[in-house]
Write a protein that holds these residues in place. Structure first.
Motif, PDB file in Angstrom:
ATOM      1  N   ASP A 225      28.630 -10.184 -63.773  1.00  0.00           N
ATOM      2  CA  ASP A 225      28.081 -11.607 -63.907  1.00  0.00           C
ATOM      3  C   ASP A 225      28.958 -12.340 -65.075  1.00  0.00           C
ATOM      4  OD1 ASP A 225      26.030 -11.257 -62.236  1.00  0.00           O
ATOM      5  OD2 ASP A 225      24.918 -10.288 -64.035  1.00  0.00           O
ATOM      6  N   ASN A 226      29.990 -11.810 -65.434  1.00  0.00           N
ATOM      7  CA  ASN A 226      30.914 -12.635 -66.512  1.00  0.00           C
ATOM      8  C   ASN A 226      31.899 -13.268 -65.886  1.00  0.00           C
ATOM      9  OD1 ASN A 226      29.179 -11.274 -68.558  1.00  0.00           O
ATOM     10  ND2 ASN A 226      30.823  -9.933 -69.085  1.00  0.00           N
ATOM     11  N   SER A 227      32.583 -14.120 -66.754  1.00  0.00           N
ATOM     12  CA  SER A 227      33.815 -14.926 -66.379  1.00  0.00           C
ATOM     13  C   SER A 227      34.847 -15.170 -67.509  1.00  0.00           C
ATOM     14  CB  SER A 227      33.206 -16.533 -66.241  1.00  0.00           C
ATOM     15  OG  SER A 227      32.227 -16.401 -65.062  1.00  0.00           O
ATOM     16  N   PHE A 228      35.902 -15.404 -67.039  1.00  0.00           N
ATOM     17  CA  PHE A 228      36.912 -15.725 -68.205  1.00  0.00           C
ATOM     18  C   PHE A 228      36.967 -17.061 -68.202  1.00  0.00           C
ATOM     19  CE2 PHE A 228      38.200 -11.844 -65.705  1.00  0.00           C
ATOM     20  CZ  PHE A 228      38.342 -10.936 -66.859  1.00  0.00           C
ATOM     21  N   ILE A 229      36.995 -17.562 -69.755  1.00  0.00           N
ATOM     22  CA  ILE A 229      37.033 -18.895 -69.947  1.00  0.00           C
ATOM     23  C   ILE A 229      38.448 -19.506 -70.134  1.00  0.00           C
ATOM     24  CG2 ILE A 229      36.035 -20.874 -71.295  1.00  0.00           C
ATOM     25  CD1 ILE A 229      33.713 -18.902 -72.027  1.00  0.00           C
ATOM     26  N   LEU A 230      38.798 -20.393 -69.495  1.00  0.00           N
ATOM     27  CA  LEU A 230      40.395 -20.864 -69.657  1.00  0.00           C
ATOM     28  C   LEU A 230      40.394 -22.168 -70.343  1.00  0.00           C
ATOM     29  CD1 LEU A 230      40.493 -18.398 -67.701  1.00  0.00           C
ATOM     30  CD2 LEU A 230      42.578 -19.590 -66.761  1.00  0.00           C
ATOM     31  N   VAL A 231      41.059 -22.435 -71.307  1.00  0.00           N
ATOM     32  CA  VAL A 231      41.065 -23.814 -72.051  1.00  0.00           C
ATOM     33  C   VAL A 231      42.697 -24.018 -72.204  1.00  0.00           C
ATOM     34  CG1 VAL A 231      40.692 -25.565 -74.025  1.00  0.00           C
ATOM     35  CG2 VAL A 231      39.299 -23.381 -73.583  1.00  0.00           C
ATOM     36  N   LYS A 232      43.050 -25.232 -71.412  1.00  0.00           N
ATOM     37  CA  LYS A 232      44.467 -25.460 -71.134  1.00  0.00           C
ATOM     38  C   LYS A 232      44.660 -26.698 -72.189  1.00  0.00           C
ATOM     39  CE  LYS A 232      48.682 -25.282 -69.138  1.00  0.00           C
ATOM     40  NZ  LYS A 232      48.760 -25.853 -67.764  1.00  0.00           N
ATOM     41  N   VAL A 233      45.616 -26.532 -72.926  1.00  0.00           N
ATOM     42  CA  VAL A 233      45.986 -27.662 -73.884  1.00  0.00           C
ATOM     43  C   VAL A 233      47.377 -28.220 -73.648  1.00  0.00           C
ATOM     44  CG1 VAL A 233      46.194 -28.180 -76.219  1.00  0.00           C
ATOM     45  CG2 VAL A 233      44.437 -26.611 -75.449  1.00  0.00           C
ATOM     46  N   PRO A 234      47.488 -29.513 -73.290  1.00  0.00           N
ATOM     47  CA  PRO A 234      48.848 -29.999 -73.282  1.00  0.00           C
ATOM     48  C   PRO A 234      49.577 -30.371 -74.252  1.00  0.00           C
ATOM     49  CG  PRO A 234      47.376 -31.826 -72.712  1.00  0.00           C
ATOM     50  CD  PRO A 234      46.537 -30.461 -73.058  1.00  0.00           C
ATOM     51  N   ARG A 235      50.791 -30.299 -74.307  1.00  0.00           N
ATOM     52  CA  ARG A 235      51.643 -30.796 -75.746  1.00  0.00           C
ATOM     53  C   ARG A 235      51.267 -32.267 -75.879  1.00  0.00           C
ATOM     54  NH1 ARG A 235      57.619 -29.367 -76.235  1.00  0.00           N
ATOM     55  NH2 ARG A 235      57.417 -29.117 -73.895  1.00  0.00           N
ATOM     56  N   SER A 236      51.227 -32.578 -77.206  1.00  0.00           N
ATOM     57  CA  SER A 236      50.685 -33.917 -77.373  1.00  0.00           C
ATOM     58  C   SER A 236      51.856 -34.926 -77.382  1.00  0.00           C
ATOM     59  CB  SER A 236      49.985 -34.136 -78.669  1.00  0.00           C
ATOM     60  OG  SER A 236      49.607 -35.256 -79.020  1.00  0.00           O
TER      61      SER A 236
ATOM     62  N   ALA B 157      46.876 -26.445 -83.079  1.00  0.00           N
ATOM     63  CA  ALA B 157      48.081 -25.763 -82.987  1.00  0.00           C
ATOM     64  C   ALA B 157      48.955 -25.882 -81.689  1.00  0.00           C
ATOM     65  CB  ALA B 157      48.015 -24.354 -83.450  1.00  0.00           C
ATOM     66  N   PHE B 158      48.239 -25.644 -80.488  1.00  0.00           N
ATOM     67  CA  PHE B 158      48.788 -25.782 -79.347  1.00  0.00           C
ATOM     68  C   PHE B 158      49.287 -27.332 -79.152  1.00  0.00           C
ATOM     69  CE2 PHE B 158      46.536 -21.904 -77.082  1.00  0.00           C
ATOM     70  CZ  PHE B 158      47.616 -21.178 -77.353  1.00  0.00           C
ATOM     71  N   SER B 159      48.561 -28.150 -79.364  1.00  0.00           N
ATOM     72  CA  SER B 159      48.637 -29.503 -79.078  1.00  0.00           C
ATOM     73  C   SER B 159      49.749 -29.901 -80.141  1.00  0.00           C
ATOM     74  CB  SER B 159      47.444 -30.392 -79.402  1.00  0.00           C
ATOM     75  OG  SER B 159      47.529 -31.675 -79.343  1.00  0.00           O
ATOM     76  N   ASN B 160      49.833 -29.587 -81.252  1.00  0.00           N
ATOM     77  CA  ASN B 160      50.817 -29.784 -82.075  1.00  0.00           C
ATOM     78  C   ASN B 160      52.364 -29.199 -81.873  1.00  0.00           C
ATOM     79  OD1 ASN B 160      49.421 -31.827 -83.427  1.00  0.00           O
ATOM     80  ND2 ASN B 160      48.689 -30.154 -85.009  1.00  0.00           N
ATOM     81  N   THR B 161      52.341 -28.129 -81.019  1.00  0.00           N
ATOM     82  CA  THR B 161      53.533 -27.447 -80.934  1.00  0.00           C
ATOM     83  C   THR B 161      54.144 -27.674 -79.610  1.00  0.00           C
ATOM     84  OG1 THR B 161      52.575 -25.654 -82.318  1.00  0.00           O
ATOM     85  CG2 THR B 161      54.599 -25.059 -81.208  1.00  0.00           C
ATOM     86  N   SER B 162      53.612 -26.837 -78.533  1.00  0.00           N
ATOM     87  CA  SER B 162      54.299 -27.165 -77.023  1.00  0.00           C
ATOM     88  C   SER B 162      53.133 -26.978 -76.061  1.00  0.00           C
ATOM     89  CB  SER B 162      55.321 -26.145 -77.003  1.00  0.00           C
ATOM     90  OG  SER B 162      55.200 -24.954 -77.042  1.00  0.00           O
TER      91      SER B 162
END
Length: 395
Positions: A116-127, A52-57
């Motif tokens: 001991d935990n981490s935040f996971i970031l997934v960055k998706v560009p506009r396609s 959805a991110f890739s198909n939008t902005s």
């Protein structure tokens, strides 16, 4: 917007501010409290959101943040045993379950203080290659789009718009390049240029043709570290003009220049230089111009990072006014001529070079263009690469 910040510059304090300021989810930002690679529901949600991110902005998916009605409620992080392994898994899983493949995501981990935990970031560009379909199993072979803070299935109208956009974008990029090359050949340039052949660089971001898009070019004008320099300029100047920022050098006694770089407000860069050509003898520089072009493109990509231009981007190299020129070679010193090696056309327009990530070595990605220019002059490939096709310029 928060999601537009380069992912490698995001810190734990930025994550904390999301909670403090109660920043809500929107079409470019989503929170998830948990993630397990063995959980089918988690994997489906990952693919649905990324598609959805890739198909939008474009957008940013953050794991390790619980939310209530889209507002962050707890910053708990996630236990990650092997960050490198999980990062590779995320990239491969998304790429392997999307069509066309979504291959330019960025994954980053931010450690949580006193945990001991981490935040996971997934960055998706506009396609630029819309639309992308999720291909995981029979129930999830669908196209998704962002509507507010939700990822929803695309309807017929959404799909038609997406397919038309991809076709239109390709045409806009092609037309822009063709029109600019035509203008340069017609001497319609930001500064008067000397006669003769020229090398032209075009760098075009995927977002350049989105309506109303403008980047903050003021920081480029004021930041000496990232000043915009014309190709191989010895006395660089920088000023505002109607289109954005123009870099050039002092003109000669006749008021003519040999190089300029134009940064448009929509992020496009056009750079031209004619000093690599001897118009009297009709000779084109060989390896030296390649080194200068690599240096300039590297500088321009650093500027893109500075103003947060989103990938992917397209790089084009063109030689204009080239018909009848020959290329210097080891065998052709002192402007020697060999009639059978003359360039047979006025414009050498290379295919686009697509950059989905900022390259560690710009020379490596420009090899197809340099090889093609040498081929046009009757030679094999560039001499500035080693036996492994790695950029290794000669002295």
């Amino acid at each position: 917007m928060f999601f537009e910040k380069p992912i490698k510059e995001i810190e734990e304090s930025d994550i904390e501010r999301l909670m403090e300021l109660e920043i809500p989810e929107d079409k470019n930002l989503e929170y998830k409290g948990d993630f397990n690679t063995d959980d089918l529901g988690h994997k489906r949600t990952l693919l649905k959101t990324v598609s959805a991110f890739s198909n939008t902005s474009g957008g940013l998916l953050i794991y390790g943040i619980d939310e209530e009605e889209g507002i962050p409620s707890e910053l708990k992080g996630i236990e990650v045993d092997n960050k490198d392994q999980l990062g590779r898994w995320l990239e491969e899983y998304i790429r392997g379950n999307s069509e066309p493949k979504i291959s330019s995501i960025d994954v980053e981990f931010i450690d949580k203080t006193n945990s001991d935990n981490s935040f996971i970031l997934v960055k998706v560009p506009r396609s630029w290659n819309l639309p992308h379909k999720v291909t995981m199993g029979p129930k999830t072979k669908k196209f998704f789009i962002r509507r507010g803070r939700y990822s929803e299935e695309m309807d017929i109208s959404d799909l038609r718009t997406a397919f038309n956009f991809s076709e239109t974008l390709a045409e806009q990029i092609k037309r822009f390049r063709e029109e600019r090359i035509s203008s340069i050949l017609s001497d319609e340039t930001p500064i008067p240029l000397k006669k003769g052949a020229k090398i032209v660089i075009h760098i075009i971001p995927i977002n350049a043709f989105y309506p109303g898009l403008q980047y903050d070019i003021e920081q480029i004008y004021s930041d000496n570290q990232f000043r915009l320099r014309a190709i191989d300029a010895y006395s660089p100047k920088l000023r505002y003009n109607f289109d954005g920022l123009l870099g050039s050098e002092l003109p000669d006694n006749e008021g003519l220049g040999s190089t300029y770089v134009q940064l448009y407000r929509n992020g496009i860069i056009e750079a031209t230089n004619g000093d690599f050509f001897n118009d009297e003898h009709k000779i084109m520089s060989d390896g030296y111009y390649e080194k200068i072009v690599v240096k300039s493109v590297t500088e321009y990509l650093e500027i893109y990072k500075q103003i947060n231009i989103e990938l992917p981007i397209f790089v084009f190299l063109t030689v204009v006014g080239a018909k009848g020129y020959q290329m210097e070679s080891d065998r052709d010193s002192n402007f020697g001529r060999r009639e059978n090696l003359t360039i047979d056309r006025n414009v050498l327009a290379n295919q686009e070079i697509l950059l989905k990530r900022y390259p560690n070595n710009v020379g490596n990605v420009l090899k197809p263009a340099f090889d093609a220019f040498r081929n046009a002059c009757g030679f094999k490939d560039s001499k500035n690469y080693d036996e492994n096709d790695e950029w290794n310029p000669t002295n």
